[in-house]
Design an enzyme around this catalytic site. Structure first.
Site, PDB file in Angstrom:
ATOM      1  N   SER A   1       0.843  -1.197   0.000  1.00 45.14           N
ATOM      2  CA  SER A   1       0.000   0.000   0.000  1.00 45.14           C
ATOM      3  C   SER A   1       0.879   1.247   0.000  1.00 45.14           C
ATOM      4  CB  SER A   1      -0.867   0.013   1.259  1.00 45.14           C
ATOM      5  OG  SER A   1      -1.554   1.246   1.385  1.00 45.14           O
TER       6      SER A   1
ATOM      7  N   TYR B   1      -1.833  -0.667  10.361  1.00 43.19           N
ATOM      8  CA  TYR B   1      -1.979  -1.023   8.945  1.00 43.19           C
ATOM      9  C   TYR B   1      -0.709  -0.652   8.174  1.00 43.19           C
ATOM     10  CZ  TYR B   1      -3.843  -1.176   4.182  1.00 43.19           C
ATOM     11  OH  TYR B   1      -4.048  -1.452   2.840  1.00 43.19           O
TER      12      TYR B   1
HETATM   13  N1  NAD Z   1      -8.664   0.009  -1.444  1.00 43.89           N
HETATM   14  C1  NAD Z   1      -7.554   0.686  -1.237  1.00 43.89           C
HETATM   15  O1  NAD Z   1      -7.542   1.946  -1.191  1.00 43.89           O
HETATM   16  C2  NAD Z   1      -6.241  -0.024  -1.056  1.00 43.89           C
HETATM   17  C3  NAD Z   1      -5.081   0.761  -1.039  1.00 43.89           C
HETATM   18  C4  NAD Z   1      -3.852   0.148  -0.863  1.00 43.89           C
HETATM   19  C5  NAD Z   1      -3.781  -1.224  -0.736  1.00 43.89           C
HETATM   20  N2  NAD Z   1      -4.912  -1.969  -0.754  1.00 43.89           N
HETATM   21  C6  NAD Z   1      -4.756  -3.416  -0.608  1.00 43.89           C
HETATM   22  O2  NAD Z   1      -5.367  -4.060  -1.702  1.00 43.89           O
HETATM   23  C7  NAD Z   1      -5.826  -5.350  -1.300  1.00 43.89           C
HETATM   24  C8  NAD Z   1      -7.260  -5.516  -1.750  1.00 43.89           C
HETATM   25  O3  NAD Z   1      -8.047  -4.490  -1.183  1.00 43.89           O
HETATM   26  P1  NAD Z   1      -9.485  -4.067  -1.766  1.00 43.89           P
HETATM   27  O4  NAD Z   1      -9.592  -2.612  -1.610  1.00 43.89           O
HETATM   28  O5  NAD Z   1      -9.681  -4.668  -3.099  1.00 43.89           O
HETATM   29  O6  NAD Z   1     -10.480  -4.689  -0.665  1.00 43.89           O
HETATM   30  P2  NAD Z   1     -11.213  -6.077  -0.526  1.00 43.89           P
HETATM   31  O7  NAD Z   1     -11.863  -6.070   0.809  1.00 43.89           O
HETATM   32  O8  NAD Z   1     -12.065  -6.365  -1.700  1.00 43.89           O
HETATM   33  O9  NAD Z   1     -10.009  -7.133  -0.526  1.00 43.89           O
HETATM   34  C9  NAD Z   1      -9.543  -7.850   0.583  1.00 43.89           C
HETATM   35  C10 NAD Z   1      -9.836  -9.317   0.369  1.00 43.89           C
HETATM   36  O10 NAD Z   1      -9.135 -10.099   1.340  1.00 43.89           O
HETATM   37  C11 NAD Z   1     -10.012 -11.135   1.766  1.00 43.89           C
HETATM   38  N3  NAD Z   1      -9.566 -11.607   3.078  1.00 43.89           N
HETATM   39  C12 NAD Z   1      -9.592 -10.916   4.262  1.00 43.89           C
HETATM   40  N4  NAD Z   1      -9.121 -11.699   5.250  1.00 43.89           N
HETATM   41  C13 NAD Z   1      -8.776 -12.883   4.680  1.00 43.89           C
HETATM   42  C14 NAD Z   1      -8.219 -14.088   5.183  1.00 43.89           C
HETATM   43  N5  NAD Z   1      -7.927 -14.229   6.479  1.00 43.89           N
HETATM   44  N6  NAD Z   1      -7.994 -15.100   4.329  1.00 43.89           N
HETATM   45  C15 NAD Z   1      -8.311 -14.972   3.013  1.00 43.89           C
HETATM   46  N7  NAD Z   1      -8.838 -13.869   2.478  1.00 43.89           N
HETATM   47  C16 NAD Z   1      -9.074 -12.847   3.315  1.00 43.89           C
HETATM   48  C17 NAD Z   1     -11.387 -10.481   1.786  1.00 43.89           C
HETATM   49  O11 NAD Z   1     -12.441 -11.424   1.807  1.00 43.89           O
HETATM   50  C18 NAD Z   1     -11.327  -9.662   0.503  1.00 43.89           C
HETATM   51  O12 NAD Z   1     -11.732 -10.424  -0.617  1.00 43.89           O
HETATM   52  C19 NAD Z   1      -5.611  -5.425   0.219  1.00 43.89           C
HETATM   53  O13 NAD Z   1      -4.415  -6.154   0.470  1.00 43.89           O
HETATM   54  C20 NAD Z   1      -5.419  -3.976   0.621  1.00 43.89           C
HETATM   55  O14 NAD Z   1      -4.604  -3.856   1.758  1.00 43.89           O
HETATM   56  C21 NAD Z   1      -6.139  -1.404  -0.912  1.00 43.89           C
END
Ligand code: NAD
Length: 250
Positions: free
Chosen positions: A138, A151
């Site tokens: 991130s 985080y």
């Molecule tokens: N949305 C943002 O602004 C952003 C920014 C930077 C990084 N990210 C990173 O991108 C990735 C995806 O985020 P997103 O925004 O698409 O959200 P999202 O909630 O759709 O993705 C997270 C996924 O992880 C799964 N998950 C959570 N705990 C789990 C576990 N114990 N075992 C297996 N799966 C599990 C959830 O079910 C979900 O599908 C994450 O790693 C997040 O940290 C997101």
């Protein structure tokens, strides 16, 4: 068909960034196993994408569960070329409010999960003669903010784990890179938006912090997954690539 016949496992991919990556993977000819804790949405997504995609339930913080995911995936795919570890948790709060249970859960998913996935996938990547591991960190790893101590620390660990693993695995022709999205418009950010005081405050932060003046979309992160999974990135390893609308440079 930049990923023709590539065999890919991606975690955290039933919606948003991960789902967009799966869509881009199969559009380029890959076969994909999605591992996620959300069985209901995972089953639906696999049905939606059709025969090139299979869903396997996994809790990435649990070693037996991760071992089963990789085993099932290798059986179904006939081997493994790419591991994309996108599962993650967001928790937000002040340092005074966080407790050790929150710390442990966040690090179990965001950090221990990557270690377990890599540990069980690397023997199969070695058998393939080359491989790519893509871990999602991130912008917060490099530039945090109030409410994000745990985080940010967990995502900082993702970058240092990945770049060190890249050095360790380079002589096996296994590359390890990290994608660092900035603000992406998904419900994942609800805890930090609540901490900031709501969407109006978040939007004002985004417009002052992000030179492109807006949040990203999942489909704007997905092409990086394709690039890092493909042989086009064959000379890239140990990198942490930002897709943040320029936010880190302000
Ligand atoms: N949305 C943002 O602004 C952003 C920014 C930077 C990084 N990210 C990173 O991108 C990735 C995806 O985020 P997103 O925004 O698409 O959200 P999202 O909630 O759709 O993705 C997270 C996924 O992880 C799964 N998950 C959570 N705990 C789990 C576990 N114990 N075992 C297996 N799966 C599990 C959830 O079910 C979900 O599908 C994450 O790693 C997040 O940290 C997101």
């Amino acid at each position: 068909m930049r990923l023709d016949s590539k065999r890919i496992v991606i975690t955290g991919a039933v919606d948003n960034i991960g789902k967009a990556a799966v869509q881009a993977f199969i559009a380029e000819g890959a076969k994909v196993v999605i591992g996620d804790i959300d069985t209901e949405r995972g089953t639906k997504v696999a049905e939606e994408f059709g025969p090139s995609v299979k869903f396997v339930r996994v809790d990435v913080s649990d070693e037996t569960s991760v071992e089963n995911l990789i085993g099932d995936a290798v059986d179904w795919l006939g081997g493994l070329d790419v591991l994309a570890q996108n599962a993650g948790l967001m928790m937000s709060g002040s340092i005074l409010d966080f407790d050790t249970a929150t710390f442990d859960r966040l690090f179990a998913v965001n950090v221990k999960g990557l270690f377990l996935g890599a540990k069980h996938a690397v023997p199969h990547l070695k058998k393939s003669g080359k491989g790519s591991i893509i871990n999602t960190a991130s912008l917060a790893a490099k530039r945090g903010g109030p409410g994000l101590t745990l985080y940010s620390a967990s995502k900082g660990a993702v970058i240092s784990f990945s770049s060190t693993l890249a050095i360790e695995l380079a002589h096996h022709n296994i590359r390890v890179n990290t994608i660092c999205p900035g603000w992406v418009d998904t419900a994942f950010n609800k805890p930090i938006i609540d901490f900031m005081g709501g969407e109006t405050e978040q939007m004002s932060k985004v417009s002052s912090m992000v030179p492109l003046g807006r949040q990203g979309l999942p489909g704007e992160i997905a092409p990086l997954f394709v690039f890092l999974a493909s042989d086009e990135s064959s000379y890239m390893t140990a990198q942490a690539i930002l897709a943040d609308g320029g936010a880190y440079s302000t």
